[in-house]
Design a protein around this motif. Structure first.
Motif, PDB file in Angstrom:
ATOM      1  N   ARG A 283       0.820  -1.210   0.000  1.00  0.00           N
ATOM      2  CA  ARG A 283       0.000   0.000   0.000  1.00  0.00           C
ATOM      3  C   ARG A 283       0.862   1.270   0.000  1.00  0.00           C
ATOM      4  O   ARG A 283       0.500   2.279  -0.621  1.00  0.00           O
ATOM      5  N   GLN A 284       2.007   1.234   0.660  1.00  0.00           N
ATOM      6  CA  GLN A 284       2.796   2.451   0.822  1.00  0.00           C
ATOM      7  C   GLN A 284       3.967   2.570  -0.155  1.00  0.00           C
ATOM      8  O   GLN A 284       4.508   3.671  -0.326  1.00  0.00           O
ATOM      9  N   VAL A 285       4.369   1.469  -0.798  1.00  0.00           N
ATOM     10  CA  VAL A 285       5.484   1.512  -1.747  1.00  0.00           C
ATOM     11  C   VAL A 285       5.001   0.962  -3.084  1.00  0.00           C
ATOM     12  O   VAL A 285       4.775  -0.252  -3.217  1.00  0.00           O
ATOM     13  N   ARG A 286       4.854   1.836  -4.076  1.00  0.00           N
ATOM     14  CA  ARG A 286       4.350   1.431  -5.388  1.00  0.00           C
ATOM     15  C   ARG A 286       5.453   0.889  -6.286  1.00  0.00           C
ATOM     16  O   ARG A 286       5.215   0.051  -7.153  1.00  0.00           O
ATOM     17  N   ASP A 287       6.684   1.384  -6.087  1.00  0.00           N
ATOM     18  CA  ASP A 287       7.800   0.974  -6.923  1.00  0.00           C
ATOM     19  C   ASP A 287       8.169  -0.487  -6.637  1.00  0.00           C
ATOM     20  O   ASP A 287       8.534  -0.838  -5.513  1.00  0.00           O
ATOM     21  N   ARG A 288       8.081  -1.348  -7.659  1.00  0.00           N
ATOM     22  CA  ARG A 288       8.312  -2.784  -7.445  1.00  0.00           C
ATOM     23  C   ARG A 288       9.748  -3.087  -7.041  1.00  0.00           C
ATOM     24  O   ARG A 288       9.994  -3.967  -6.213  1.00  0.00           O
ATOM     25  N   GLU A 289      10.692  -2.388  -7.645  1.00  0.00           N
ATOM     26  CA  GLU A 289      12.099  -2.643  -7.318  1.00  0.00           C
ATOM     27  C   GLU A 289      12.392  -2.290  -5.864  1.00  0.00           C
ATOM     28  O   GLU A 289      13.054  -3.054  -5.147  1.00  0.00           O
ATOM     29  N   LEU A 290      11.897  -1.153  -5.414  1.00  0.00           N
ATOM     30  CA  LEU A 290      12.101  -0.765  -4.020  1.00  0.00           C
ATOM     31  C   LEU A 290      11.354  -1.714  -3.091  1.00  0.00           C
ATOM     32  O   LEU A 290      11.877  -2.114  -2.039  1.00  0.00           O
ATOM     33  N   ARG A 291      10.160  -2.101  -3.499  1.00  0.00           N
ATOM     34  CA  ARG A 291       9.372  -3.006  -2.665  1.00  0.00           C
ATOM     35  C   ARG A 291      10.092  -4.342  -2.493  1.00  0.00           C
ATOM     36  O   ARG A 291      10.074  -4.935  -1.404  1.00  0.00           O
ATOM     37  N   ALA A 292      10.741  -4.806  -3.531  1.00  0.00           N
ATOM     38  CA  ALA A 292      11.491  -6.061  -3.440  1.00  0.00           C
ATOM     39  C   ALA A 292      12.644  -5.933  -2.437  1.00  0.00           C
ATOM     40  O   ALA A 292      12.933  -6.869  -1.680  1.00  0.00           O
TER      41      ALA A 292
END
Length: 518
Positions: A283-292
């Motif tokens: 919900r708070q991090v949309r960027d997939r690379e950062l989320r990973a």
């Protein structure tokens, strides 16, 4: 004749002043030390002293003044049951309010005459012949029958040993030694570590600095923060009806108890918290690379989880970079990572935790035969009920190894303080001068703890944490409910101890065995 008298007077004047004598000496004036002192006063025992190296009481909450410092346990439970505070302004208190609470406790219980602030303990040695502890401080020497170690597990910051750090031309400081005079506005700031302190600091730094670089070795499980204000109606309710606060404390305590089966016995029961953490991240991090980068690869609870509703947005901000490559070295103008990239910064903040296994204080406690505790433990801390240690008569540890239950540490402290008072009463009844836990009793306790923790999420969750020592042993937690720990520490069983004094008692004979004394 006159010259002889003069030399005699000179020698007398050069002798050290006589040691102060007390029944109980307490090292540390944080939650543990103050809690012990408060309960001694309640028990009618006034012959004690509290030795604190800092200029104020408060322990961890006096030292950790970094921006955003906050407790992750509700205030109603993160306080003494015998000293409730109906005036908390937040469900999860910030550092200044906790520090104020501890100062109020010291004042309300009349601890002032017992406090010796600015008295760092340099050495504490058990005197076998005299049957007391000799404690040397920078301001004099004390002799005490009983020594209580309340230094706390988070009293010595751990700093990363990075090649080239001495060459760095900017500012470097640990979260526990925050430099309030250093203005980081618009600067390039590095935060090393993503543990509990960093999770609180990063959202405070990100809006102020020009560029924020976060060096992450292992991501942390983050849950939405349930904090809220406790002003207005809720606060008036607590002030007018003390029973409401007691009920709320019991309810929060029972909630923590309900999590124990998942943490200790069946980690699969924590799946719902895993799902909540993942949903919070999505919900708070949309960027997939950062989320990973921010998704933990270990089970929820293996490392200390924490709360924040602002941490992920701060990491996702345009002026923040999350670096997962290891640090190779520090240069005068920045940090070089293993991938060869140089990250230019002018301030380095160490969010690198504390020395829980090699606290320098362990080397200053010398038990039977003069052996320092650091040598006895040798990186593998153990104690009976996290409180007493074979080879160290009349020494009681608060928040010692394998004493932490999954709730407020104040709950653990209160249980251990109850145990210490039980020991003192037993010593008075039997006219004992010393008690020392038997080696076989301590070993059996440690073996039972190790068996109980084998399947816990802390041991089997697939992570490295400060809960585990270098050998992989969990030296922090007690494997069970806090009610079980409180039951075991309610009364001392003297059959588990070597004792000396009047009456029939067990006494060491110096060869490792024991003999009867009368």
């Amino acid at each position: 004749m006159a010259a002889t008298r003069s030399r005699t007077v000179t020698r007398a004047r050069n002798e050290p002043p006589p040691a102060h004598r007390v029944r109980v000496a307490i090292i540390g004036a944080g939650f543990g030390g103050l809690g012990m002192a408060m309960r001694l006063k309640q028990a009618g025992i006034d012959d004690f002293v509290v030795l604190e190296r800092a200029a104020e009481v408060g322990g961890t909450w006096q030292v950790n003044t970094y921006p955003g410092a906050q407790c992750d346990i509700p205030s109603i439970l993160y306080s003494f049951s015998f000293a409730p505070n109906p005036k908390w302004t937040r469900l999860y208190p910030l550092q200044p309010e906790i520090h104020e609470y501890l100062r109020d406790c010291a004042e309300n219980f009349g601890l002032g005459p017992h406090l010796r602030l600015g008295h760092e303990v340099l050495d504490a040695s058990w005197d076998e012949r005299a049957g007391h502890w000799t404690i040397v401080t920078g301001h004099g020497t004390w002799q005490a029958q009983i020594l209580v170690g309340a230094m706390g597990p988070f009293s010595e910051p751990a700093t990363a040993d990075l090649p080239g750090l001495d060459s760095f031309q900017g500012k470097v400081f640990h979260t526990a030694a925050w430099n309030h005079e250093h203005d980081m506005s618009g600067g390039r700031v590095a935060v090393i570590g993503t543990g509990a302190s960093a999770v609180q600091i990063i959202p405070r730094l990100q809006p102020r600095v020009g560029a924020l670089t976060v060096f992450q070795r292992t991501p942390t499980w983050i849950l939405p923060h349930p904090d809220r204000s406790m002003t207005g109606r809720s606060r008036r309710m607590l002030e007018r009806f003390p029973a409401v606060q007691r009920m709320a404390r019991t309810g929060i305590d029972l909630f923590h108890e309900s999590l124990v089966p998942g943490f200790v016995y069946r980690p699969g029961l924590l799946t719902w918290m895993d799902l909540l953490g993942r949903a919070h991240l999505r919900r708070q991090v949309r960027d997939r690379e950062l989320r990973a980068k921010l998704t933990p690869a270990y089970k929820f609870g293996c490392k200390r989880p924490t709360f924040s509703s602002t941490y992920y947005p701060a990491l996702a901000a345009a002026n923040t970079e999350v670096v997962t490559s290891g640090i190779r070295e520090v240069r005068p103008d920045g940090i070089v990572t293993a991938d060869g990239v140089t990250h230019e910064v002018d301030t380095i903040v160490m969010g690198t935790g504390f020395r829980t296994t090699d606290n320098p204080a362990f080397g200053r406690l010398r038990g039977r035969g003069g052996r320092p505790l650091s040598e006895v433990w040798d990186g593998d801390a153990s104690a009976y009920l996290g409180t007493t240690i074979n080879g160290f008569p009349n020494l009681f540890f608060l928040l010692g190894p394998n004493s932490v239950v999954y709730t407020s540490q104040v709950v653990t402290i209160e249980a251990q303080v109850t145990y210490v008072l039980s020991c003192l009463r037993a010593m008075d009844r039997r006219s004992l001068t010393s008690i020392e836990v038997r080696g076989d009793v301590q070993r059996k306790f440690v073996e039972a703890v190790d068996r109980g923790l084998r399947g816990s999420v802390w041991n089997s969750g697939g992570c490295d944490s400060y809960y585990l020592n270098d050998a992989g042993r969990n030296h922090v937690f007690f494997p069970g409910f806090n009610r079980r720990f409180r039951a075991r520490t309610r009364n001392v069983d003297l059959s588990e101890y070597h004792t000396t004094g009047q009456g029939k008692a067990m006494r060491h004979n110096g060869s490792g065995s024991t003999e009867r004394s009368s």
